[in-house]
Design a protein around this motif. Structure first.
Motif, mmCIF file in Angstrom:
data_model
loop_
_atom_site.group_PDB
_atom_site.id
_atom_site.type_symbol
_atom_site.label_atom_id
_atom_site.label_comp_id
_atom_site.label_asym_id
_atom_site.label_seq_id
_atom_site.Cartn_x
_atom_site.Cartn_y
_atom_site.Cartn_z
ATOM 1 N N VAL A 292 -4.076 -14.113 -2.372
ATOM 2 C CA VAL A 292 -5.374 -14.729 -2.685
ATOM 3 C C VAL A 292 -5.286 -16.205 -2.310
ATOM 4 C CG1 VAL A 292 -7.051 -15.271 -4.483
ATOM 5 C CG2 VAL A 292 -5.776 -13.138 -4.603
ATOM 6 N N THR A 293 -6.331 -16.706 -1.677
ATOM 7 C CA THR A 293 -6.349 -18.117 -1.275
ATOM 8 C C THR A 293 -6.911 -18.987 -2.396
ATOM 9 O OG1 THR A 293 -8.563 -18.032 -0.323
ATOM 10 C CG2 THR A 293 -6.712 -17.397 1.108
ATOM 11 N N SER B 175 -14.007 -20.173 -5.519
ATOM 12 C CA SER B 175 -15.287 -19.465 -5.408
ATOM 13 C C SER B 175 -15.545 -18.609 -6.647
ATOM 14 C CB SER B 175 -15.294 -18.590 -4.149
ATOM 15 O OG SER B 175 -16.441 -17.772 -4.110
ATOM 16 N N VAL B 176 -14.510 -17.919 -7.119
ATOM 17 C CA VAL B 176 -14.660 -17.078 -8.316
ATOM 18 C C VAL B 176 -15.035 -17.930 -9.523
ATOM 19 C CG1 VAL B 176 -13.430 -15.581 -9.940
ATOM 20 C CG2 VAL B 176 -13.119 -15.274 -7.473
ATOM 21 N N ILE C 84 -16.247 -11.797 -7.813
ATOM 22 C CA ILE C 84 -15.212 -11.635 -6.766
ATOM 23 C C ILE C 84 -15.801 -11.162 -5.436
ATOM 24 C CG2 ILE C 84 -13.436 -11.144 -8.507
ATOM 25 C CD1 ILE C 84 -13.646 -8.196 -7.739
ATOM 26 N N ASN D 55 -17.089 -11.037 -1.786
ATOM 27 C CA ASN D 55 -16.692 -11.790 -0.582
ATOM 28 C C ASN D 55 -15.325 -12.458 -0.732
ATOM 29 O OD1 ASN D 55 -19.223 -11.185 0.652
ATOM 30 N ND2 ASN D 55 -20.153 -12.913 -0.457
ATOM 31 N N THR D 56 -14.493 -11.925 -1.608
ATOM 32 C CA THR D 56 -13.101 -12.381 -1.710
ATOM 33 C C THR D 56 -12.190 -11.169 -1.579
ATOM 34 O OG1 THR D 56 -12.868 -12.095 -4.107
ATOM 35 C CG2 THR D 56 -13.835 -14.172 -3.349
ATOM 36 N N SER D 57 -10.896 -11.432 -1.447
ATOM 37 C CA SER D 57 -9.926 -10.336 -1.308
ATOM 38 C C SER D 57 -9.419 -9.832 -2.653
ATOM 39 C CB SER D 57 -8.735 -10.815 -0.464
ATOM 40 O OG SER D 57 -8.103 -11.920 -1.089
ATOM 41 N N ILE D 58 -9.924 -10.404 -3.739
ATOM 42 C CA ILE D 58 -9.468 -9.987 -5.075
ATOM 43 C C ILE D 58 -9.982 -8.580 -5.368
ATOM 44 C CG2 ILE D 58 -9.546 -10.504 -7.544
ATOM 45 C CD1 ILE D 58 -9.883 -13.428 -6.834
ATOM 46 N N ASP E 189 -9.199 -21.221 -1.998
ATOM 47 C CA ASP E 189 -10.666 -21.258 -1.864
ATOM 48 C C ASP E 189 -11.313 -20.073 -2.575
ATOM 49 O OD1 ASP E 189 -10.532 -23.580 -0.416
ATOM 50 O OD2 ASP E 189 -10.597 -22.577 1.553
ATOM 51 N N GLU E 190 -10.660 -18.926 -2.484
ATOM 52 C CA GLU E 190 -11.223 -17.738 -3.148
ATOM 53 C C GLU E 190 -11.212 -17.916 -4.675
ATOM 54 O OE1 GLU E 190 -10.307 -14.005 -0.139
ATOM 55 O OE2 GLU E 190 -8.651 -14.788 -1.376
ATOM 56 N N THR F 82 -3.789 -8.320 -7.249
ATOM 57 C CA THR F 82 -3.995 -8.633 -5.830
ATOM 58 C C THR F 82 -2.806 -9.465 -5.358
ATOM 59 O OG1 THR F 82 -6.383 -8.703 -6.246
ATOM 60 C CG2 THR F 82 -5.596 -9.594 -4.153
#
Length: 557
Positions: A184-185, A191-192, A532, A534-537, A187-188, A181
């Motif tokens: 990636v932030t 979250s993971v 993952i 709700n993340t962009s990963i 925060d993400e 990816t």
């Protein structure tokens, strides 16, 4: 072992395929084929150095390499299973029925099973499980298990202990599950991590590199299995020692007292009474049909009312031992009697209506009143060879058939138990050296010459029951149970848990995501999808499937 230093600074043993710390392939394993398709890493044993694959020159190395082979271990087990199966074709020598004509294996197997029994005996299969070569075979299986385990466990444990969250990029990209990816932030990523922790993953970080791991203990399941099997093999070997295992058989007649075998004369048993009960129609309608089909009696209960004695102190040579009562017991099927020092008595068999004594009289053949000239009594279990009568007659036992039967016109005994006794007697008149011959049995009194002056006849007999008891001592059973329990723990440990690892490797503003498990890849992918969400990963792709697709398209073109 020689050492190989990786660019990360970690020193690896010679033969290492993947650096134990960073996972970078060693010895030219970075190959990428012409289609730019990444070759997946062989993660078996973490690519760690195994002694059997590194050193093969000396005798010790070759022996180690030979026994570390799984194929060798499997073949040893197969040979042991085949040998064990051969040992069950006919009963082992220790289980020859007590009522057999002869308990001598050389006679029993040929007499009972014919030519195949003779071959079975000559090959030594009648004492298979205690034979030297079978013991060596079990020992070799144990050696194979130990060497197989050490050859794999030690380097695997070292590699898993040293592994770091920060892995070489090549290691990440050549995992079966992989995704990249670009943005990636923070925060993400946070979250993971939280979601993986919620799934009971252990999180380890190093300079932004993350390793999420759980279920490592499942990797030790096979080695726990091996420990259990080794303990079982040790128990099997110890079973051959009389100190830990004993299995003997003893016949005890009603009213008799005898030493219990295997106790070194310390314990005695007296058979006070043998009780034999059978089913009858009075026991219920359910037995009626079965009893009508049975030609013989159906035992309902058979038991020995016995007294167990223990010897007191030392016994003077030639004197009867001084005994003290240990216990009185009613020994039934499945209700054994424990007598101390680990010995247990089991009710195992019986002989009904065995002749105890038989009394005979001698009279003249022409005497119509059959007036006895003399009488004598024969102990059926210990007959004397010669009996002298008061009137000068001497009677000798020439042949004794405890259980008489005619076989092609020839008399023989089908067992050693006096259930149908018959005798060939030699009668010597006073001052005579030439005897008269008589054959006497139940319902039989034969004068083979029809010229005998004297005749023998049965006057009386005494009968009694005989109880067959198994004497057993088994200290190896707890060892077997312990080995089986440890083996099952290893089976459960390796079957119901999996070693799962997820690596998050920062690269610029994005991340590389890779994962590996020893089995159940579908469940690992579900864990990643949940983490993952709700993340962009990007979700990982199965590169093994991609490899298959590329190979298939290459073949079609």
């Amino acid at each position: 072992m020689d050492k190989i230093k990786c660019e990360c600074g970690h020193v690896n043993p010679e033969g290492t395929v993947l650096c134990e710390a960073c996972g970078k392939p060693i010895e030219g394993n970075q190959h990428i084929d012409g289609n730019d398709k990444k070759t997946l890493l062989n993660m078996r044993y973490e690519g760690s150095a195994r002694r059997s694959k590194t050193y093969t020159n000396s005798i010790v190395d070759k022996i180690w390499s030979f026994f570390s082979s799984v194929k060798v271990g499997v073949w040893l087990i197969v040979i042991a299973l085949i040998a064990s199966a051969l040992g069950t074709i006919y009963p082992q020598a220790e289980y020859i029925p007590p009522e057999a004509v002869s308990r001598d294996p050389a006679v029993f197997y040929e007499a009972t099973y014919g030519i195949t029994g003779k071959i079975y005996y000559q090959l030594g299969l009648h004492e298979l499980y205690g034979s030297w070569w079978y013991m060596i075979l079990l020992a070799l299986i144990g050696v194979s298990l130990v060497i197989c385990s050490l050859d794999r466990y030690i380097p695997l444990r070292r590699a898993l202990k040293i592994q770091k969250p920060k892995r070489h990029e090549t290691f990440i990209k050549r995992q079966r599950f992989f995704s990249e990816t670009e943005h990636v932030t923070t925060d993400e990523i946070h979250s993971v991590k939280e979601k993986l922790q919620q799934q009971r993953y252990k999180i380890t970080e190093e300079n932004g590199h993350i390793l999420a791991e759980k279920g490592r203990f499942s990797r030790w399941g096979p080695y726990v299995n091996h420990i259990g099997l080794i303990i079982i093999l040790i128990a099997a070997l110890l079973r051959q020692t009389p100190l830990l295992f004993l299995d003997e058989y003893v016949w005890v007649r009603e009213g008799e007292q005898t030493v219990i075998p295997g106790t070194d004369g310390e314990y005695y048993i007296e058979n006070k009474k043998f009780i034999f009960e059978t089913y009858s129609e009075e026991d219920g309608e359910i037995y009626k049909e079965a009893l009508e089909k049975q030609e013989a009696m159906v035992p309902k209960n058979y038991q020995t009312n016995a007294v167990i004695y223990k010897k007191k102190g030392e016994t003077v040579a030639g004197a009867d031992p001084e005994l003290e009562v240990v216990k009185e017991a009613e020994i039934r099927m499945n209700e054994p009697a424990k007598i101390g020092n680990g010995f247990t008595l089991y009710q195992a068999g019986y002989q009904l209506n065995e002749f105890h004594t038989m009394s005979f009289k001698v009279h003249r053949t022409d005497d119509q009143n059959e007036k006895a000239l003399g009488t004598f009594t024969v102990d059926m279990n210990n007959p004397k060879h010669e009996y002298e009568l008061d009137n000068g007659l001497t009677v000798k036992i020439d042949q004794y058939y405890p259980e008489y039967e005619l076989d092609d016109g020839e008399p023989r005994s089908i067992s050693k138990f006096p259930r149908n006794p018959a005798f060939v007697f030699l009668i010597y008149p006073p001052n005579e050296t030439k005897p008269e011959v008589s054959f006497v049995g139940i319902g039989k009194n034969i004068d083979p010459t029809n010229e005998n002056e004297y005749k023998l006849g049965i006057v009386d007999f005494d009968m009694r029951h005989v109880s067959g008891l198994t004497v057993r001592k088994d200290y190896t059973l707890p060892i077997f149970i312990l080995g089986a329990l440890i083996f099952m723990i290893g089976v459960i440990q390796g079957m119901y848990w999996q070693h799962r690892r997820i690596w998050i490797h920062p690269k610029g503003n994005g991340v590389l995501l890779a994962a590996h498990t020893n089995k159940n890849w579908h469940a690992l992918k579900q864990n990643i999808e949940k983490a993952i969400a709700n993340t962009s990963i990007k979700i990982v792709e199965d590169q093994q499937e991609l490899d298959k697709d590329v190979s298939k398209r290459g073949g079609e073109s």
